[in-house]
Design a protein around this motif. Structure first.
Motif, PDB file in Angstrom:
ATOM      1  N   LEU A 528       3.904   2.218   9.610  1.00 15.85           N
ATOM      2  CA  LEU A 528       5.114   1.418   9.434  1.00 15.85           C
ATOM      3  C   LEU A 528       6.261   2.270   8.898  1.00 15.85           C
ATOM      4  N   THR A 529       5.932   3.183   7.960  1.00 19.36           N
ATOM      5  CA  THR A 529       6.964   4.051   7.384  1.00 19.36           C
ATOM      6  C   THR A 529       7.500   5.021   8.432  1.00 19.36           C
ATOM      7  N   ASP A 530       6.603   5.598   9.223  1.00 17.18           N
ATOM      8  CA  ASP A 530       7.022   6.551  10.253  1.00 17.18           C
ATOM      9  C   ASP A 530       7.901   5.886  11.310  1.00 17.18           C
ATOM     10  N   GLN A 531       7.638   4.601  11.579  1.00 14.19           N
ATOM     11  CA  GLN A 531       8.405   3.883  12.588  1.00 14.19           C
ATOM     12  C   GLN A 531       9.700   3.294  12.024  1.00 14.19           C
ATOM     13  N   HIS A 532       9.940   3.513  10.733  1.00 12.40           N
ATOM     14  CA  HIS A 532      11.141   3.000  10.054  1.00 12.40           C
ATOM     15  C   HIS A 532      11.244   1.474  10.203  1.00 12.40           C
ATOM     16  N   LEU A 533      10.120   0.795  10.045  1.00 11.22           N
ATOM     17  CA  LEU A 533      10.075  -0.659  10.157  1.00 11.22           C
ATOM     18  C   LEU A 533      10.138  -1.300   8.770  1.00 11.22           C
ATOM     19  N   THR A 534      10.639  -2.512   8.734  1.00 15.42           N
ATOM     20  CA  THR A 534      10.728  -3.274   7.485  1.00 15.42           C
ATOM     21  C   THR A 534       9.439  -4.063   7.299  1.00 15.42           C
ATOM     22  N   TRP A 535       8.873  -3.995   6.111  1.00 16.75           N
ATOM     23  CA  TRP A 535       7.656  -4.762   5.859  1.00 16.75           C
ATOM     24  C   TRP A 535       7.657  -5.319   4.440  1.00 16.75           C
ATOM     25  N   VAL A 536       6.967  -6.433   4.288  1.00 22.40           N
ATOM     26  CA  VAL A 536       6.745  -7.095   3.000  1.00 22.40           C
ATOM     27  C   VAL A 536       5.275  -7.471   2.967  1.00 22.40           C
ATOM     28  N   SER A 537       4.616  -7.209   1.869  1.00 20.66           N
ATOM     29  CA  SER A 537       3.196  -7.532   1.770  1.00 20.66           C
ATOM     30  C   SER A 537       2.932  -8.408   0.550  1.00 20.66           C
ATOM     31  N   ALA A 538       2.324  -9.544   0.790  1.00 24.12           N
ATOM     32  CA  ALA A 538       1.831 -10.352  -0.330  1.00 24.12           C
ATOM     33  C   ALA A 538       0.594  -9.654  -0.895  1.00 24.12           C
ATOM     34  N   VAL A 539       0.456  -9.671  -2.209  1.00 29.31           N
ATOM     35  CA  VAL A 539      -0.676  -9.003  -2.864  1.00 29.31           C
ATOM     36  C   VAL A 539      -1.182  -9.897  -3.991  1.00 29.31           C
ATOM     37  N   PRO A 540      -2.440  -9.723  -4.415  1.00 32.64           N
ATOM     38  CA  PRO A 540      -2.966 -10.527  -5.528  1.00 32.64           C
ATOM     39  C   PRO A 540      -2.473  -9.998  -6.869  1.00 32.64           C
ATOM     40  N   ALA A 541      -2.687 -10.798  -7.899  1.00 32.86           N
ATOM     41  CA  ALA A 541      -2.282 -10.390  -9.254  1.00 32.86           C
ATOM     42  C   ALA A 541      -3.058  -9.171  -9.727  1.00 32.86           C
ATOM     43  N   SER A 542      -4.237  -8.927  -9.144  1.00 28.36           N
ATOM     44  CA  SER A 542      -5.068  -7.784  -9.555  1.00 28.36           C
ATOM     45  C   SER A 542      -4.678  -6.485  -8.857  1.00 28.36           C
ATOM     46  N   GLN A 543      -3.667  -6.542  -7.959  1.00 24.09           N
ATOM     47  CA  GLN A 543      -3.220  -5.326  -7.268  1.00 24.09           C
ATOM     48  C   GLN A 543      -2.733  -4.292  -8.285  1.00 24.09           C
ATOM     49  N   ARG A 544      -3.200  -3.042  -8.139  1.00 21.66           N
ATOM     50  CA  ARG A 544      -2.837  -1.987  -9.092  1.00 21.66           C
ATOM     51  C   ARG A 544      -1.723  -1.113  -8.527  1.00 21.66           C
ATOM     52  N   VAL A 545      -0.802  -0.742  -9.403  1.00 23.91           N
ATOM     53  CA  VAL A 545       0.290   0.173  -9.068  1.00 23.91           C
ATOM     54  C   VAL A 545       0.479   1.133 -10.228  1.00 23.91           C
ATOM     55  N   HIS A 546       1.223   2.218  -9.950  1.00 23.77           N
ATOM     56  CA  HIS A 546       1.558   3.181 -10.997  1.00 23.77           C
ATOM     57  C   HIS A 546       3.016   2.977 -11.381  1.00 23.77           C
ATOM     58  N   CYS A 547       3.259   2.798 -12.690  1.00 24.35           N
ATOM     59  CA  CYS A 547       4.618   2.582 -13.178  1.00 24.35           C
ATOM     60  C   CYS A 547       4.805   3.399 -14.453  1.00 24.35           C
ATOM     61  N   GLN A 548       5.784   4.295 -14.420  1.00 27.01           N
ATOM     62  CA  GLN A 548       6.096   5.150 -15.570  1.00 27.01           C
ATOM     63  C   GLN A 548       4.864   5.922 -16.037  1.00 27.01           C
ATOM     64  N   GLY A 549       4.122   6.436 -15.061  1.00 24.88           N
ATOM     65  CA  GLY A 549       2.984   7.297 -15.364  1.00 24.88           C
ATOM     66  C   GLY A 549       1.729   6.573 -15.772  1.00 24.88           C
ATOM     67  N   GLU A 550       1.752   5.249 -15.798  1.00 25.00           N
ATOM     68  CA  GLU A 550       0.561   4.491 -16.182  1.00 25.00           C
ATOM     69  C   GLU A 550       0.139   3.562 -15.049  1.00 25.00           C
ATOM     70  N   ARG A 551      -1.142   3.251 -15.064  1.00 18.57           N
ATOM     71  CA  ARG A 551      -1.690   2.366 -14.034  1.00 18.57           C
ATOM     72  C   ARG A 551      -1.759   0.946 -14.579  1.00 18.57           C
ATOM     73  N   HIS A 552      -1.223   0.002 -13.780  1.00 15.27           N
ATOM     74  CA  HIS A 552      -1.187  -1.404 -14.216  1.00 15.27           C
ATOM     75  C   HIS A 552      -1.634  -2.312 -13.077  1.00 15.27           C
ATOM     76  N   THR A 553      -2.164  -3.464 -13.465  1.00 20.89           N
ATOM     77  CA  THR A 553      -2.244  -4.562 -12.499  1.00 20.89           C
ATOM     78  C   THR A 553      -0.899  -5.276 -12.521  1.00 20.89           C
ATOM     79  N   LEU A 554      -0.592  -5.950 -11.447  1.00 18.68           N
ATOM     80  CA  LEU A 554       0.690  -6.660 -11.418  1.00 18.68           C
ATOM     81  C   LEU A 554       0.725  -7.772 -12.462  1.00 18.68           C
ATOM     82  N   ARG A 555      -0.433  -8.357 -12.760  1.00 17.30           N
ATOM     83  CA  ARG A 555      -0.463  -9.415 -13.784  1.00 17.30           C
ATOM     84  C   ARG A 555      -0.028  -8.863 -15.131  1.00 17.30           C
TER      85      ARG A 555
END
Length: 731
Positions: A528-555
């Motif tokens: 999707l990124t290579d094709q320069h397409l727009t996307w939105v993804s619904a994710v659960p509250a337990s989805q993990r991301v990295h923010c300011q060097g730390e790993r968090h769940t969205l909850r």
């Protein structure tokens, strides 16, 4: 006050209330009809006897103390005369009653400003010549927002024009008439202008296609000079003219017209009451060649005459197994009012091809346009003494009611086709359901193959890849147009390849927006990124991301966040508020994303209904909020599809294949959801008309719209089936 107000569904009900409260000798002061029924002002006949002439009781006066000074002498109040008091009381009551009636029933020019919008528009329609039947049908849909405005306000007049134009069918493109080869026969009463109109049409054909492929034909051997008049026109146009005897078969004419691709027949003018009308049309339809019939209507004729012309000529066409749905309005320049002929055309569902307004060939004829015709009709003036005659009772009352319902169905379907680009494909799916089951699968394959090749989608709402709860099917994917609104033809999941990347890659290059139910595999995100397409993804509250060097769940990431940005949305048929917030983060693969949280809030209590989370590419910024709203609103489509699926399953008796039924149900759900979420004036008017067809009030607007839409499509299917049976002579 002795004057009482009584309201009931009808006069009998109100009079029963009056007798119960005031007795059989009650005096009826005034009565009028209201939207809810009948209102009566009445007073008891013995109101005079109820007056108590005895003086009012006064409080006892304490005697003065003995040591006090003598009280100053004073005069006792004069006791009022009983009859005088009664007269004053009645006078006050009559003044109050007169004021009440003057507020409710304006009758003079000075009071006309107090009329409701409904009343003023109703008077305007009657004054210019529209029937009470059509006026009532239109004004039933008057929005509440316009009720408080002046009837001649710009907003009210704009709404009225739009309603009238929506009901007036016209030729959409001139080329669709003049580029279609074949035989056109003009029919209608004597003196309506058939010969002149034949010449005007022939001139237009010659201007587009030259003289060689065009021919004129006359069947008028009765009127003196009829052949010669048409022959003069033919000579001026340099086209051949042929005479067809009334007894000659149409196929014999075709044999003489080798090489002629556009043929116009000027038929014999006959009174609508002449029994030979049926013979004439049957004669035109009796050969192997298809003849297009066009009815000419004289705009200067009386409404009663026009009504009878349309009825009799269309009956004659049906008797001959033909259709007579097109008309040309002639002599517009001679008509004092255009509304009567437009009224009849609308009520009978005919299509206006052209308007003719003079003798010059071909200048004095133009393609019919709703705006020009409606503006001309509304601008007509009528004398104050002129009264609009009611529509002639040429059909039984039940027939007129059915015709009115049919016109409303037709109007709703026409506007749905105009609003939703691929609505005709949903109709095509319903047409397949009416076929024998043995051919349904083949026709469905053809429909879906054609849709894949020529679709109108700019985006896609992808559904979860699982069966819906309690169902043996999964919710189809729903396409979006360039405005982000749902389209009518959905995509069945079981016809798509497995895996997100193959599924996404199979989409047309025009699909630039993908709303995903879950975060796909890293290779699909990279694609999707290579094709320069727009996307939105619904994710659960337990989805993990990295923010300011730390790993968090969205909850945990949004646990203490303040959700500031708020917008109004429709969610599962209800109006709610969506409050959102986002932070910059990286997903588990290191891609720069925005992590979003959204609370759906009850607008009255501010109580949270549900909380949702999303991930979006960081490069898109906060502009993707509208896509979050679209995906959130799509959450209700599965429930609507279940409802439609069950209704169709009960109605089709198992004669429709499961995937065709799912396509029909999900398509109806998408259209209902589209109308529920849209807030423009056109959508509001269409919503109102659609719900009015349902005839009952529902709490949830989305399910009510769905039920009404299924009702419309089922009624359309039934009418089509009845029409085909009638033509086969079974009934």
């Amino acid at each position: 006050m002795s004057v009482r107000r009584f309201v009931g569904a009808n006069s009998r009900d109100v009079m029963r209330q009056v007798r119960e409260v005031l007795g059989d000798d009650a005096l009826i002061v005034a009565n009028r009809r209201t939207e809810g029924g009948v209102e009566i002002l009445a007073m008891a006949d013995d109101a005079v006897d109820q007056f108590d002439p005895s003086p009012a009781t006064t409080a006892p006066v304490e005697p003065p103390r003995q040591e006090a000074a003598p009280a100053t002498a004073f005069a006792l109040p004069k006791q009022p005369d009983p009859l005088e008091a009664m007269s004053e009381r009645l006078l006050r009551e009559m003044q109050d009653m007169r004021e009440l009636l003057s507020r409710r029933q304006p009758t003079s020019d000075a009071q006309r400003g107090t009329q409701t919008t409904y009343e003023q528009l109703q008077q305007l329609l009657a004054r210019v010549g529209f029937s009470a039947e059509l006026s009532s049908e239109i004004l039933e849909a008057l929005p509440d927002a316009l009720m408080s405005l002046e009837g001649n306000s710009d907003a009210a007049m704009t709404w009225l024009r739009e309603q009238l134009m929506a009901r007036l069918k016209v030729l959409q493109h001139e080329a669709s008439f003049f580029d279609q080869t074949g035989i056109v026969a003009l029919v209608g009463p004597t003196g309506v202008g058939k010969t002149t109109t034949t010449a005007k049409l022939a001139a237009r054909f010659v201007m587009r296609h030259g003289t060689r492929p065009v021919a004129l034909v006359t069947t008028d051997s009765f009127r003196i000079g009829a052949h010669e008049q048409l022959r003069i026109y033919a000579r001026l146009l340099d086209t051949p003219m042929y005479a067809l005897d009334i007894e000659q078969p149409i196929d014999e004419l075709v044999g003489r017209l080798q090489g002629k691709q556009w043929v116009i027949i000027d038929t014999v003018g006959m009174s609508q009451r002449d029994q030979r009308v049926i013979e004439q049309i049957a004669h035109l339809q009796g050969g192997q060649s298809t003849v297009r019939l066009v009815l000419l209507l004289n705009a200067a004729s009386q409404p009663e005459t026009l009504e009878e012309v349309v009825l009799r000529y269309r009956q004659a066409a049906r008797a001959a197994g033909a259709e007579l749905d097109d008309c040309i309005i002639t002599k517009q320049d001679e008509a004092g009012r255009l509304a009567p002929v437009l009224d009849i055309v609308m009520r009978h569902g005919m299509r206006v091809l052209f308007g003719s307004y003079g003798q010059q060939v071909p200048e004095d004829m133009a393609v019919a346009t709703p705006q020009a015709l409606i503006d001309q009709a509304l601008s007509a003036s009528a004398s104050s003494s002129e009264r609009s005659a009611p529509a002639p009772v040429s059909l039984p009352r039940w027939s007129r009611d059915v015709l009115g319902q049919g016109r409303r169905l037709s109007s709703v379907l026409t506007r749905l086709r105009q609003r939703i680009a691929d609505f005709y494909r949903l109709e095509a799916a319903w047409d397949i359901a009416a076929l024998p089951s043995i051919v349904q699968d083949q026709r469905l394959d053809e429909l879906l193959t054609g849709a894949d090749a020529t679709h109108d989608a700019m985006g896609m709402v992808w559904s979860p890849r699982r069966n819906e709860r309690g169902c043996d099917w999964s919710m189809p994917d729903v396409a979006l147009n360039d405005q982000g609104a749902w389209l009518a033809l959905t995509r069945l999941q079981h016809r798509q390849p497995a895996g997100w990347q193959p599924r996404l890659a199979r989409c047309s290059a025009d699909i630039a927006v993908h709303l995903l139910p879950a975060l796909p595999e890293p290779d699909a995100v990279a694609w999707l990124t290579d094709q320069h397409l727009t996307w939105v993804s619904a994710v659960p509250a337990s989805q993990r991301v990295h923010c300011q060097g730390e790993r968090h769940t969205l909850r945990s990431l949004f646990q203490d966040s303040t959700l500031s940005h708020s917008v109004s949305v429709r969610f599962r048929g209800q109006g709610v508020r969506l409050s959102t917030a986002y932070v910059e983060a990286q997903d588990t693969s290191g891609n720069e994303v925005l992590a979003w949280v959204g609370d759906v809030l009850d607008p009255e209590t501010s109580k949270r209904v549900v909380r949702r989370y999303w991930l979006t590419p960081a490069r898109l910024g906060s502009d993707v909020l509208t896509l979050l709203v679209t995906q959130l609103q799509s959450d209700g489509l599965a429930a609507l599809t279940k409802r439609a699926w069950q209704q169709l399953k009960e109605a089709d008796g198992g004669n429709v294949s499961s995937e065709l039924r799912l396509l029909m149900a999900s398509g109806a759900a998408a259209v209902a959801g589209h109308l529920d979420t849209a807030e423009d004036e056109t959508a509001q008017a269409l919503r109102s008309d659609l719900l009015r067809l349902l005839g009952t009030q529902r709490k949830r607007r989305d399910t009510a719209l769905l039920d009404a839409l299924v009702h419309v499509l089922m009624a359309r299917d039934a009418i089509r089936q009845l029409g085909s049976v009638s033509r086969e002579g079974v009934i």
